[in-house]
Structures are given as structure tokens and as C-alpha cells.
Design an enzyme around this catalytic site. Structure first.
Site, short mmCIF file in Angstrom:
data_model
loop_
_atom_site.label_atom_id
_atom_site.label_comp_id
_atom_site.label_asym_id
_atom_site.label_seq_id
_atom_site.Cartn_x
_atom_site.Cartn_y
_atom_site.Cartn_z
N CYS A 148 90.58 60.02 -2.00
CA CYS A 148 92.22 60.09 -1.72
C CYS A 148 92.28 59.66 -0.19
CB CYS A 148 92.75 61.49 -1.42
SG CYS A 148 92.03 62.52 -3.22
N TYR A 149 91.84 60.24 1.36
CA TYR A 149 92.00 59.64 2.03
C TYR A 149 91.84 58.32 2.65
CZ TYR A 149 92.04 60.25 7.54
OH TYR A 149 92.34 59.79 8.69
N THR A 150 90.32 56.69 2.18
CA THR A 150 90.24 56.23 2.16
C THR A 150 90.95 55.73 1.48
OG1 THR A 150 88.04 56.65 2.95
CG2 THR A 150 88.18 54.33 2.03
#
Length: 244
Positions: A148-150
Site C-alpha cells: 500500500c505504502y510503496t
């Protein structure tokens, strides 16, 4: 007095950066959802203004910009910093709702801030300003369990490049800072998750969050004819180069 608007200013990198700019004599608009945390900053700094808002709320953020410009006169810089990490797990275990939440904050929220900043900097006289997006080492080399973050931080890099190009006719500079393992609540929470899964795990090296804040101040302090397009600042022995 130069002015900067900082999102996610209530804690972590955002708060450290707000305090660094205040020490340097800037007028600082502090944006975050938690008003009580913003009050901790503004109560001891006359040049700080608390602007509680959710970066994903377009109407609320429009009010933020209107209020800050009325107070400061113009916006010289924006640190587009608000973000979240989301679940740390494999892709199949990430719920769609969790993925959407991270994209909403880290991409949509950052776009809203950049959109409003661009409009203000294009309209003000003298024209121009600087937008600094907070990326991440994950915008280049992801860590495990960070889809998600990446994904969101790769989108931020594309946003930075597009704003840089579109800002040229209006004297609007845009750069990105990619910060690795500064001592913040977000990293401490991530480390806690790692230790919960493996109490014998070796945690990665960390640097003082003030070093990240001073890096943002350097980027913002340059004259508009100069720009740090991308800056990477991280703990020296952190396994980033070659970690793939």
C-alpha cells in the site's frame, strides 16, 4: 517573513520540520487533524498558526489555504508531508478498504494540497513558490510487506515530476525528499510490529528526525532559480543501497 504551509504537522517529521522553520524565522501554517497537537506548537510560537483539517477533504483544505494566505499574505513554500503507512503484510492479506485508505491519504490528500498550492502560487504577486513532496525510500526500493505504502509513494514521485514540469511557466518549483528511518512515531510503530513478530529481530539504524527537518529547510531556502529535484536522506548504515 517567508511563509510555509506544512501538512501532517502534529507529529513526526511534520512537527520537527515546523519547529525547524519557526526557529529559522518563517511564518508556519501547521495542518493536521488533531487540533490539540497543533496547539502544542502554536502556543509557544507566535509565528505559527494552527489549521486543523483532513488533507483528504477538499473544502476543508480550501479553507486552510484561504485562512493562511489571509494571515501570511502569500505562500512561499508548501511541505506536502501528511501520510500513513497502512498494513504491513503480504498483498493477499491486505483488504481493499485498507489499500483505499492509504491511497486516499498519501495520493489524493497530497494532490489536493499540491493543487491548492499551485493555484495560490500561480495567482500571487510576485508569482511562484515551491512545493516539496515527502516521498520515501519506498518510492525507489520497497521494504517487505509494504504494498500500500510503496504504491502510494511511487505515485508521489510521478506527481513530483509532473508538477515540476507544469510549474515552469509560473516560477513554481517542485522537489521531493525521500527520508529513510528518521526517529518518528511511524517508524517506532513499524519497529514494534517487527518485534511483535520476532522479538530477536535486528532493527534498522535510525537517524534523528531533526536531520530530516533541516534537509527540508535547505530545500525551501533556495532561491526559486535553483531546485533540489530529489533528495535522499537516511541513516548512514541503513540497508538501502543494495538492499534489493
Amino acid at each position: 517573513m517567508k511563509s510555509i504551509l506544512i501538512t501532517g504537522a502534529s507529529s513526526g517529521i511534520g512537527r520537527a520540520t515546523a519547529e525547524e522553520f519557526l526557529r529559522a524565522g518563517w511564518r508556519v501554517g501547521c495542518v493536521a487533524r488533531r487540533a490539540e497537537k497543533l496547539d502544542e506548537i502554536t502556543s509557544s510560537h507566535k509565528a505559527a498558526i494552527a489549521l486543523p483539517a483532513d488533507v483528504t477533504d477538499m473544502a476543508a483544505m480550501q479553507d486552510v489555504f484561504t485562512t493562511f494566505v489571509a494571515s501570511a499574505g502569500r505562500i512561499d513554500a508548501v511541505f506536502n508531508n501528511a501520510g500513513m503507512f497502512g498494513p504491513s503484510t503480504s498483498p493477499d492479506e491486505v483488504s481493499l478498504d485498507a489499500f483505499d485508505q492509504v491511497i486516499n491519504v498519501n495520493v489524493r490528500g497530497m494532490f489536493i494540497t499540491a493543487k491548492l498550492a499551485f493555484a495560490q502560487m500561480r495567482a500571487q504577486d510576485p508569482q511562484g513558490g515551491r512545493i516539496i513532496n515527502n516521498g520515501s525510500l519506498s518510492a525507489h526500493n520497497p521494504r517487505p510487506g509494504s504494498i500500500c505504502y510503496t504504491t502510494s509513494k511511487h505515485a508521489v514521485t510521478g506527481m513530483t515530476r509532473s508538477i515540476s514540469l507544469d510549474g515552469r511557466p509560473f516560477n513554481i518549483a517542485c522537489g521531493q525528499i525521500d527520508i529513510g528511518n528518521a526517529k518518528t512515531e511511524l517508524v517506532e510503530d513499524l519497529n514494534a510490529r517487527i518485534l511483535a513478530e520476532n522479538p530477536d529481530a535486528t532493527l534498522m539504524p535510525m537517524m534523528d528526525v531533526g536531520d530530516a527537518a533541516r534537509s527540508v529547510l535547505h530545500m525551501a531556502s533556495l532561491p526559486l532559480e535553483a531546485n533540489v529535484q530529489f533528495m535522499t536522506v537516511l541513516a548512514t548504515t541503513m540497508p538501502y543501497i543494495g538492499r534489493g
